[in-house]
Every structure is written in C-alpha cells, then in structure tokens.
Design a protein around this motif. Structure first.
Motif, PDB file in Angstrom:
ATOM      1  N   ASN A  64       0.827  -1.215   0.000  1.00 34.39           N
ATOM      2  CA  ASN A  64       0.000   0.000   0.000  1.00 34.39           C
ATOM      3  C   ASN A  64       0.857   1.259   0.000  1.00 34.39           C
ATOM      4  N   THR A  65       1.985   1.212   0.697  1.00 34.94           N
ATOM      5  CA  THR A  65       2.893   2.347   0.716  1.00 34.94           C
ATOM      6  C   THR A  65       3.452   2.602  -0.682  1.00 34.94           C
ATOM      7  N   CYS A  66       3.734   1.532  -1.411  1.00 31.68           N
ATOM      8  CA  CYS A  66       4.221   1.676  -2.798  1.00 31.68           C
ATOM      9  C   CYS A  66       3.171   2.381  -3.651  1.00 31.68           C
ATOM     10  N   TYR A  67       1.903   1.983  -3.480  1.00 29.72           N
ATOM     11  CA  TYR A  67       0.831   2.626  -4.241  1.00 29.72           C
ATOM     12  C   TYR A  67       0.697   4.106  -3.871  1.00 29.72           C
ATOM     13  N   LEU A  68       0.716   4.394  -2.584  1.00 31.76           N
ATOM     14  CA  LEU A  68       0.577   5.776  -2.125  1.00 31.76           C
ATOM     15  C   LEU A  68       1.727   6.647  -2.638  1.00 31.76           C
ATOM     16  N   LEU A  69       2.943   6.154  -2.481  1.00 31.72           N
ATOM     17  CA  LEU A  69       4.096   6.937  -2.939  1.00 31.72           C
ATOM     18  C   LEU A  69       4.118   7.076  -4.462  1.00 31.72           C
ATOM     19  N   SER A  70       3.664   6.057  -5.170  1.00 34.25           N
ATOM     20  CA  SER A  70       3.587   6.151  -6.637  1.00 34.25           C
ATOM     21  C   SER A  70       2.596   7.237  -7.053  1.00 34.25           C
ATOM     22  N   PHE A  71       1.468   7.283  -6.359  1.00 32.00           N
ATOM     23  CA  PHE A  71       0.479   8.326  -6.643  1.00 32.00           C
ATOM     24  C   PHE A  71       1.061   9.710  -6.352  1.00 32.00           C
ATOM     25  N   LEU A  72       1.712   9.865  -5.189  1.00 35.27           N
ATOM     26  CA  LEU A  72       2.307  11.160  -4.829  1.00 35.27           C
ATOM     27  C   LEU A  72       3.401  11.557  -5.824  1.00 35.27           C
ATOM     28  N   VAL A  82       9.764   0.001  -4.250  1.00 40.98           N
ATOM     29  CA  VAL A  82       9.138  -1.013  -5.111  1.00 40.98           C
ATOM     30  C   VAL A  82      10.125  -2.150  -5.377  1.00 40.98           C
ATOM     31  N   ILE A  83      11.359  -1.809  -5.704  1.00 42.95           N
ATOM     32  CA  ILE A  83      12.369  -2.838  -5.960  1.00 42.95           C
ATOM     33  C   ILE A  83      12.567  -3.714  -4.725  1.00 42.95           C
ATOM     34  N   PHE A  84      12.703  -3.088  -3.575  1.00 42.84           N
ATOM     35  CA  PHE A  84      12.919  -3.861  -2.350  1.00 42.84           C
ATOM     36  C   PHE A  84      11.688  -4.662  -1.941  1.00 42.84           C
ATOM     37  N   VAL A 144       8.896  -7.117 -14.115  1.00 42.96           N
ATOM     38  CA  VAL A 144       8.792  -5.766 -13.562  1.00 42.96           C
ATOM     39  C   VAL A 144      10.111  -4.992 -13.617  1.00 42.96           C
ATOM     40  N   TYR A 145      11.241  -5.652 -13.438  1.00 42.98           N
ATOM     41  CA  TYR A 145      12.507  -4.922 -13.336  1.00 42.98           C
ATOM     42  C   TYR A 145      12.960  -4.241 -14.628  1.00 42.98           C
ATOM     43  N   PRO A 146      12.930  -4.894 -15.788  1.00 39.65           N
ATOM     44  CA  PRO A 146      13.435  -4.195 -16.985  1.00 39.65           C
ATOM     45  C   PRO A 146      12.738  -2.865 -17.278  1.00 39.65           C
ATOM     46  N   PRO A 147      11.381  -2.811 -17.306  1.00 38.74           N
ATOM     47  CA  PRO A 147      10.777  -1.494 -17.566  1.00 38.74           C
ATOM     48  C   PRO A 147      11.000  -0.512 -16.417  1.00 38.74           C
ATOM     49  N   LEU A 148      11.057  -1.009 -15.194  1.00 40.00           N
ATOM     50  CA  LEU A 148      11.296  -0.137 -14.050  1.00 40.00           C
ATOM     51  C   LEU A 148      12.687   0.485 -14.130  1.00 40.00           C
ATOM     52  N   LEU A 149      13.684  -0.316 -14.416  1.00 40.51           N
ATOM     53  CA  LEU A 149      15.045   0.207 -14.508  1.00 40.51           C
ATOM     54  C   LEU A 149      15.208   1.141 -15.708  1.00 40.51           C
ATOM     55  N   PHE A 172       6.366   6.264 -17.281  1.00 39.59           N
ATOM     56  CA  PHE A 172       6.111   6.062 -15.853  1.00 39.59           C
ATOM     57  C   PHE A 172       4.732   5.437 -15.649  1.00 39.59           C
ATOM     58  N   SER A 173       3.735   5.943 -16.375  1.00 40.78           N
ATOM     59  CA  SER A 173       2.375   5.401 -16.265  1.00 40.78           C
ATOM     60  C   SER A 173       2.323   3.944 -16.713  1.00 40.78           C
ATOM     61  N   LYS A 174       2.992   3.638 -17.809  1.00 38.85           N
ATOM     62  CA  LYS A 174       3.027   2.257 -18.305  1.00 38.85           C
ATOM     63  C   LYS A 174       3.707   1.329 -17.295  1.00 38.85           C
ATOM     64  N   VAL A 175       4.777   1.800 -16.684  1.00 34.86           N
ATOM     65  CA  VAL A 175       5.492   1.004 -15.689  1.00 34.86           C
ATOM     66  C   VAL A 175       4.606   0.752 -14.475  1.00 34.86           C
ATOM     67  N   LYS A 176       3.826   1.750 -14.079  1.00 36.04           N
ATOM     68  CA  LYS A 176       2.942   1.575 -12.928  1.00 36.04           C
ATOM     69  C   LYS A 176       1.857   0.527 -13.213  1.00 36.04           C
ATOM     70  N   ILE A 177       1.405   0.445 -14.448  1.00 38.47           N
ATOM     71  CA  ILE A 177       0.428  -0.588 -14.819  1.00 38.47           C
ATOM     72  C   ILE A 177       1.079  -1.967 -14.720  1.00 38.47           C
ATOM     73  N   ILE A 178       2.300  -2.087 -15.197  1.00 33.88           N
ATOM     74  CA  ILE A 178       3.029  -3.358 -15.092  1.00 33.88           C
ATOM     75  C   ILE A 178       3.250  -3.714 -13.629  1.00 33.88           C
ATOM     76  N   GLN A 179       3.644  -2.738 -12.823  1.00 32.12           N
ATOM     77  CA  GLN A 179       3.854  -2.983 -11.395  1.00 32.12           C
ATOM     78  C   GLN A 179       2.575  -3.452 -10.729  1.00 32.12           C
ATOM     79  N   HIS A 180       1.455  -2.839 -11.072  1.00 29.40           N
ATOM     80  CA  HIS A 180       0.178  -3.238 -10.486  1.00 29.40           C
ATOM     81  C   HIS A 180      -0.119  -4.708 -10.798  1.00 29.40           C
ATOM     82  N   ASP A 181       0.069  -5.092 -12.055  1.00 27.39           N
ATOM     83  CA  ASP A 181      -0.148  -6.490 -12.436  1.00 27.39           C
ATOM     84  C   ASP A 181       0.790  -7.419 -11.666  1.00 27.39           C
ATOM     85  N   CYS A 182       2.023  -6.998 -11.485  1.00 31.32           N
ATOM     86  CA  CYS A 182       2.989  -7.815 -10.754  1.00 31.32           C
ATOM     87  C   CYS A 182       2.664  -7.885  -9.263  1.00 31.32           C
ATOM     88  N   PHE A 183       2.165  -6.797  -8.693  1.00 33.32           N
ATOM     89  CA  PHE A 183       1.708  -6.829  -7.300  1.00 33.32           C
ATOM     90  C   PHE A 183       0.579  -7.851  -7.148  1.00 33.32           C
TER      91      PHE A 183
END
Length: 158
Positions: free
Chosen positions: A2-10, A51-53, A86-91, A128-139
C-alpha cells in the motif's frame, strides 16, 4: 504494498505539478522549477527503490517459505518470473527519469531547448504510467502466489 501505491500516486502528482510548473513558471512551496524537481527526484527515487525492495523482499520470503515447507520450486520460479517482468521497464524508467532530472539543469542554464525538454518530460510521464500498470499487475500476481502458498484461493480466481 500500500505504501508503494501511495508513494507512486504522490510521485505522479509531483511530476504532473512539476511539468505544469515548467510551462507556467509558478512557485510550489516557494520553490522554483529546478528546486521542486530536486524534491520530486528524491520522492521518485525513494518510491522506486521501495518497489524494488518490495519484490526482492517478498521473493526472498517466498524462497525461504518454500524451502522450509518442502513445497517445490514452482512458487519461487513464479516469483522470479514476476521480477523479470517488472525490473526491466522499471530500470529503464529510472534511466529515463535520471536523464530528465539532469535535463532540468541543462534547461535552466540554457544549454538544452525548453521545447525538447517538454517532449522528454511527456515521454517520461507516459513511460512512468506504463510502468505503474506493469507494477500493479505484478503486485497482483505476487499476492496471488502468497495466497496460494497459504492455501487461500483468490476471490477472483476460484
């Protein structure tokens, strides 16, 4: 998570504000664009590191749980597959954002055209938006693995 989601939004909101500020030149918290982008870069870096950690930590926990309970390697392999997704698009996004944050100084010293900076900024926001969608799916997939390991069926996958 949840903290990852909140910080991503901020972070996304700070990036949007910084983009708007770069066009119209208004101060935010008495900070000009260069100063606000420094704050935004710190927030962005903290968020993406978290997110990485998160994925590293849950991956280690899954591996340890599987070894302790002799459950086979399927869960661990799925966890590794999530990280590979998740890592390749994030990096790549981190690289794009570092370039963007450096360009702020180049624009401020008039060594890079503002119009090109706007295009780079928009591209970074889009990525960034595309990466957040990928992260959401991975979460979601990561949570599904943990639920399955605990013997709980997900309500969405009966």
């Amino acid at each position: 998570m949840n903290t990852c989601y909140l910080l991503s939004f901020l972070t996304f909101m700070a990036l949007l504000l910084a983009f708007t500020q770069s066009i119209f030149g208004f101060p935010i918290l008495k900070a000009n664009h260069l100063t606000f982008m420094i704050l935004t870069s710190i927030l962005y870096s903290f968020t993406e590191t978290l997110v990485i950690f998160f994925f590293v930590g849950t991956g280690v926990s899954i591996k340890e749980f599987v070894l302790e309970h002799g459950m086979g390697q399927d869960y661990h392999k799925r966890s590794i597959a999530i990280k590979r997704r998740v890592y390749p698009p994030l990096l790549l996004n981190i690289l794009f954002m570092v370039i963007l944050f450096v360009l702020v100084g180049a624009v401020d010293t008039h060594h890079f055209p503002k119009w090109a900076y706007y295009f780079v900024f928009l591209g970074c926001l889009y990525h960034f938006s595309k990466v957040k969608i990928i992260q959401h799916d991975c979460f979601k997939d990561n949570t599904q693995i943990i639920l399955e390991m605990a013997g709980i069926k997900n309500a969405h996958n009966p």
